[in-house]
Design a protein around this motif. Structure first.
Motif, PDB file in Angstrom:
ATOM      1  N   GLY A  73      45.759  46.341  86.560  1.00  0.00           N
ATOM      2  CA  GLY A  73      45.575  47.628  87.294  1.00  0.00           C
ATOM      3  C   GLY A  73      46.021  48.803  87.102  1.00  0.00           C
ATOM      4  O   GLY A  73      45.679  50.025  86.404  1.00  0.00           O
ATOM      5  N   LYS A  74      46.942  48.642  85.816  1.00  0.00           N
ATOM      6  CA  LYS A  74      47.793  49.935  85.474  1.00  0.00           C
ATOM      7  C   LYS A  74      47.192  50.481  84.410  1.00  0.00           C
ATOM      8  O   LYS A  74      46.725  49.658  82.751  1.00  0.00           O
ATOM      9  CB  LYS A  74      49.148  48.839  84.638  1.00  0.00           C
ATOM     10  N   ARG A  75      47.043  51.956  84.180  1.00  0.00           N
ATOM     11  CA  ARG A  75      46.345  53.178  83.214  1.00  0.00           C
ATOM     12  C   ARG A  75      46.701  52.492  81.957  1.00  0.00           C
ATOM     13  O   ARG A  75      48.101  51.619  81.641  1.00  0.00           O
ATOM     14  CB  ARG A  75      46.728  54.122  83.241  1.00  0.00           C
ATOM     15  N   ARG A  76      46.079  51.536  80.654  1.00  0.00           N
ATOM     16  CA  ARG A  76      46.474  51.960  79.448  1.00  0.00           C
ATOM     17  C   ARG A  76      47.557  53.802  78.713  1.00  0.00           C
ATOM     18  O   ARG A  76      47.240  54.567  79.089  1.00  0.00           O
ATOM     19  CB  ARG A  76      45.373  52.060  78.141  1.00  0.00           C
ATOM     20  N   PRO A  77      48.260  53.150  77.896  1.00  0.00           N
ATOM     21  CA  PRO A  77      49.624  54.513  78.308  1.00  0.00           C
ATOM     22  C   PRO A  77      48.741  55.439  77.461  1.00  0.00           C
ATOM     23  O   PRO A  77      48.850  56.629  77.686  1.00  0.00           O
ATOM     24  CB  PRO A  77      50.383  53.829  76.699  1.00  0.00           C
ATOM     25  N   LEU A  78      47.626  55.461  75.866  1.00  0.00           N
ATOM     26  CA  LEU A  78      47.232  56.408  75.598  1.00  0.00           C
ATOM     27  C   LEU A  78      45.076  56.895  76.585  1.00  0.00           C
ATOM     28  O   LEU A  78      44.629  57.462  75.827  1.00  0.00           O
ATOM     29  CB  LEU A  78      46.933  56.189  74.078  1.00  0.00           C
TER      30      LEU A  78
END
Lengths: 98, 371
Positions: free
Chosen positions: A54-59
């Protein structure tokens, strides 16, 4: 209904216009809004956040009401104006390049 | 539709070029998936109107598209590429260990016989297979969990599985190549794997007898001689005649043997093509001249092909997946450059012309002959 603005690449995948609307039951948070978007447009699974963590993609960035909410807790309540549909929740491709 | 169809992947979208069998006039469609990095577009030999496209990017990750009408329309299929546990570690550039992390799909290889079966090569290196038209991908984990895998290390372009050859005779045999691990062969449909790097010599590794660690850039095979493979390595052009058990160098009189693509003529199994570039630090063609080199002797003896190719002020590269041959009686050869040109020859390389210019940098070229 929660208004969500998608970036151009994801509009192409989802075959939608700039803004979509999704139904979200309380609480209205990043997580519940993205859950609803991914349920309505499953082709977007994995493009905004990791499927498993569920972690936001870095960009990828999340904006609303002229605030950058990207690093807020995914379970924090979104601004009231987003909840009322007066302002959109924005998924944005980060400014990156050179 | 009868004719020839070129499938071109670029840094900013895919393009499809079509022509009749004369290959004189080409129509260009695209960009498809504008803005996405299209590492590869490939068609099913069993159903040429079924196409696959790998689209990726730093912002939104990896997706896979499928067309069932020759590229007129596309639908997204599954893009959930999961490493089977245990994920394990490989070597990083600094010598430390690092867990496998999926980045993108470099190459898509459809089955020769079943349009619903397709393989995909990933960075970090892994091989995936779908048997249901892309609705679900399953890793063939025997490759990534090979005993040598903890010693695999990425090349400058990443630790990518970039070449997949499905043997035309033995349905259980698969060849793959990984930068910078080397070449591998499976004789049981991808369950278990054997490193096939004996005879490769690489300055960049200390132990020349190491079973892995070689930076293989590309493999090519002629279907009539499945035990003969040609290889463009980081430096050196190589061949094997025993399915990879032993390799020997066939760079011969090439002016430089550094390069990325290698291809075999459709009807002459000893005629091969490479595009040499200056060096590992100068990734552009030598002396400002765009020259394809052809050997009609399976290597060692090479001739430059220049007719129709620019011979001054050219500083482009041709990447590993950006050269293809068609199967028409007069074999066509095609390649795309980092400068966005796609060149074609309809006479086995004797003469060339630009089919389209000024596309985004070309990552891959495939060709289909449509009956």
């Amino acid at each position: 209904m929660i208004r969500v603005i998608l970036p151009p690449h994801l509009r192409t995948l989802a075959k939608v216009e700039r803004e979509v609307s999704v139904s979200v039951s309380s609480p209205v948070t990043q997580r519940s809004v993205l859950d609803a978007v991914e349920k309505e447009y499953p082709m977007l699974l994995g493009t905004m956040r990791d499927r498993r963590t569920g972690k936001r993609r870095p960009l990828v960035r999340f904006f609303a009401c002229e605030e950058d909410l990207s690093n807020e807790s995914p379970d924090a309540d979104l601004p009231e104006r987003v909840v009322k549909g007066e302002e959109p929740f924005m998924v944005v491709g980060a400014m990156a390049g050179g | 539709m009868s004719g020839v169809r070129l499938l071109v992947g670029t840094r900013k979208g895919a393009f499809i070029l079509t022509s009749d069998h004369e290959r004189e006039k080409w129509e260009v469609s695209g960009p498809h998936f504008p803005g996405w990095e299209i590492y590869h577009v490939n068609g099913s030999p069993a159903n040429p109107d079924r196409l696959w496209a790998s689209a990726s990017g730093g912002w939104f990750g990896q997706v896979i598209h499928r067309s069932d009408d020759g590229g007129k329309s596309w639908d997204q299929v599954d893009h959930d590429f999961v490493y089977q546990p245990p994920v394990g570690d490989h070597l990083w550039y600094d010598g430390t260990s690092r867990p496998w992390e999926f980045k993108r799909i470099w190459h898509i290889e459809p089955s020769r016989t079943d349009p619903d079966v397709v393989y995909a090569g990933a960075e970090d290196a892994a091989l995936y297979k779908s048997t249901d038209g892309g609705q679900k991908w399953v890793e063939l984990a025997g490759l990534r969990t090979h005993a040598s895998a903890p010693k695999w290390q990425p090349g400058a372009g990443g630790m990518c599985l970039h070449t997949i050859i499905l043997d035309p005779v033995n349905p259980d045999r698969i060849f793959v190549a990984i930068s910078a691990a080397g070449a591998f062969r499976s004789d049981d449909g991808g369950v278990s794997w054997l490193p096939i790097n004996k005879g490769l010599v690489s300055d960049g590794i200390a132990d020349q007898d190491a079973e892995v660690g070689h930076c293989v850039h590309r493999l090519a095979q002629h279907p009539s001689r499945p035990d003969t493979l040609f290889m463009q390595k980081h430096w050196d052009v190589m061949r094997t005649d025993d399915a990879g058990a032993n390799w020997r160098e066939v760079s011969g009189d090439l002016p430089t043997d550094f390069g990325f693509p290698i291809a075999v003529h459709a009807h002459e199994p000893e005629t091969i093509y490479v595009v040499p570039i200056t060096s590992d630090s100068l990734h552009y063609v030598m002396d400002g001249k765009l020259r394809v080199y052809r050997s009609r002797t399976g290597g060692d003896s090479w001739e430059p092909l220049t007719n129709g190719l620019p011979q001054e002020h050219v500083y482009v590269n041709v990447l590993r997946d950006a050269m293809a041959v068609d199967t028409l009686d007069e074999c066509g050869i095609y390649f795309g450059t980092s400068g966005g040109q796609v060149y074609g020859s309809s006479d086995s390389g004797d003469s060339w012309r630009a089919l389209v210019r000024d596309l985004p940098p070309v990552l891959s070229v495939e060709v289909q002959v449509l009956p």
